[in-house]
Motif scaffolding. Sequence first.
Motif, PDB file in Angstrom:
ATOM      1  N   THR A 217       4.302   7.258  -4.004  1.00 46.19           N
ATOM      2  CA  THR A 217       5.446   6.766  -3.236  1.00 46.19           C
ATOM      3  C   THR A 217       5.623   7.655  -2.007  1.00 46.19           C
TER       4      THR A 217
ATOM      5  N   LEU B  29       6.207   3.504  -1.006  1.00 44.06           N
ATOM      6  CA  LEU B  29       5.332   2.334  -0.883  1.00 44.06           C
ATOM      7  C   LEU B  29       5.665   1.598   0.410  1.00 44.06           C
ATOM      8  N   TYR B  30       4.666   0.904   0.934  1.00 40.68           N
ATOM      9  CA  TYR B  30       4.802   0.178   2.200  1.00 40.68           C
ATOM     10  C   TYR B  30       4.437  -1.278   1.994  1.00 40.68           C
TER      11      TYR B  30
ATOM     12  N   TYR C  83       0.862  -1.186   0.000  1.00 39.10           N
ATOM     13  CA  TYR C  83       0.000   0.000   0.000  1.00 39.10           C
ATOM     14  C   TYR C  83       0.892   1.227   0.000  1.00 39.10           C
ATOM     15  N   ASP C  84       0.266   2.407   0.032  1.00 32.64           N
ATOM     16  CA  ASP C  84       1.095   3.605  -0.092  1.00 32.64           C
ATOM     17  C   ASP C  84       0.985   4.511   1.135  1.00 32.64           C
ATOM     18  N   GLU C  85       1.585   5.680   1.003  1.00 35.06           N
ATOM     19  CA  GLU C  85       1.693   6.623   2.130  1.00 35.06           C
ATOM     20  C   GLU C  85       0.313   7.026   2.677  1.00 35.06           C
TER      21      GLU C  85
ATOM     22  N   HIS D 205       9.246   0.012   4.163  1.00 34.96           N
ATOM     23  CA  HIS D 205       8.877   1.060   3.208  1.00 34.96           C
ATOM     24  C   HIS D 205      10.088   1.494   2.402  1.00 34.96           C
TER      25      HIS D 205
ATOM     26  N   PHE E 140      -1.746   4.562  -6.330  1.00 32.07           N
ATOM     27  CA  PHE E 140      -0.622   4.518  -5.390  1.00 32.07           C
ATOM     28  C   PHE E 140       0.386   5.620  -5.709  1.00 32.07           C
TER      29      PHE E 140
END
Length: 475
Positions: free
Chosen positions: A384, A386-387, A310-312, A335, A382
Amino acid sequence: MPVNFVDDKKFEATAHVIVVGAGLCGLIAALAARDAGADVLLVEREDNVGGAIQMGRGLIPAAGTSYQRDAGIADSPGQFAADMQRKSKGSSDVRLTLGVATAAAPAIEWLADDHELVWRLEVGRPQSGHSRQRLHGVPERSGVALVRRLEEAARRAGIAIVTGSQVLDLYADRSGRVSGVMFRRPSGMRQEFGCHTLVLATGGFAANTGFLRRYIPEVAGAQYVGHRGSAGDALYWATQLGAALKNTSAYFARAALAVPYWQLTSRLLIEEGGVQVNLKGERFGNEVEASTDFAPLLIAQPQGLAWTVYDERIHSEAMLLDDYRELFDAGAVRHAGSIEALAALIGVPVTEFGQTIEHVINCQRSREVDLFGRDMTHAAAFGTPLYAVCVTTALINTLGGLSIDTRARVLRTEGGVFPNLYAGGHASSGVTGPHAWGYLPGSGWLSALSLGRIAGHSAAEQALAGQSGADWAVK
Ligand SMILES: Cc1cc2nc3c(=O)[nH]c(=O)nc-3n(C[C@H](O)[C@H](O)[C@H](O)COP(=O)(O)OP(=O)(O)OC[C@H]3O[C@@H](n4cnc5c(N)ncnc54)[C@H](O)[C@@H]3O)c2cc1C
């Protein structure tokens, strides 16, 4: 866990109704039986009552309640049953499903009117698979708080509750009429009690590896995160009595257990747009289908592992949750500033992972349905960094058990019902059908509530019809 077949077993003390297991189903069954005028003995193996619902938020679905009407939500048991049938693709028992859906709203109102429970309706987005907002919880939104209120209600009602006492044996005559139980008190003393009717509310069998190997081998190796009382005791007795079993292959699992931290990750990570990739860097299904559908897919992946990516934006939302913050602080969340850097960090093939995430971003940008049928029309693309968090399957409970009719009477393998034996909740066959993907969220608490009330009421009615009064006091 034997059934002792004795035709004229005598007990020093006899209750109208004995309820075995004081989870949600058992507490409700005991209250319903007591309200119908029966003397009730509720026996729980653990030191405290409540069972598995203490491990969740305890939001119970019910259709057609006054709480829904006050919120302007039009709903009906028929609509609710249709949602359950749609989820199970028509594989759940039609009459039982409608019966359980019909019983839920009156049970919610009864607990409020007669037992001082206070309910709040969840009015956000309907839960996955539900066509209406119909989840009811106590103001604290916690299973522990719900149990506390139910236990208080049970004690006010005069129900005798014995904790720390596992029921080990049943007594029955050759016709299958149960005459009583034997349980072991915390002191080690074994105590026998007679009953006119018996309700089995012992929960599922997910804590019993032997039963898992026999009935659901695919999850026998999964991490179990449920209640340890779900040891399948009712199944031992059922097989000796000749009771029919149903839906024993159904289970509730989530593809969301952080490795090696053994803590469930929030549903929010997926619901807000996260995806899961296996160790080859590939997605393997539609992650937002009820999480139970996805767990069997994860089990089949290399090493049974996946990374939730997933993202920030999603990470920031999740940081508002205590559980997620704990995982983050413990180092479970990786991340990186680019797709390639994240692939290297989590050890998946860069090319495959890159193609997978690019495809996801393209679907999110173009607001498309992706190749697994996941609707990306609402997901923000998404960004950046990224997690990623590594997850495996968490087995939460089993969903099948003793086959019952709409009065919660236990059915025999050769047909017909037992004379005085009832079951509900996860000890019974439930309303999800035989597959893990048949589980509509909330169905566990629903069947504990509805079948608990039906079982308790039916057991009390039968016990009181033409039976002499109970002759006991718990010491
Ligand atoms: C982490 C977690 C999250 C969950 N989330 C959800 C959810 O979101 N929605 C949902 O619908 N469901 C959920 N569930 C499942 C839900 O908790 C169960 O469906 C429900 O509580 C089952 O109630 P029950 O009374 O049938 O069984 P249980 O709660 O398992 O209660 C059975 C009781 O019987 C006792 N017992 C067993 N054998 C004996 C014996 N021989 N003698 C005496 N006592 C005995 C046990 O100790 C236990 O207290 C979740 C479960 C867990 C663990």
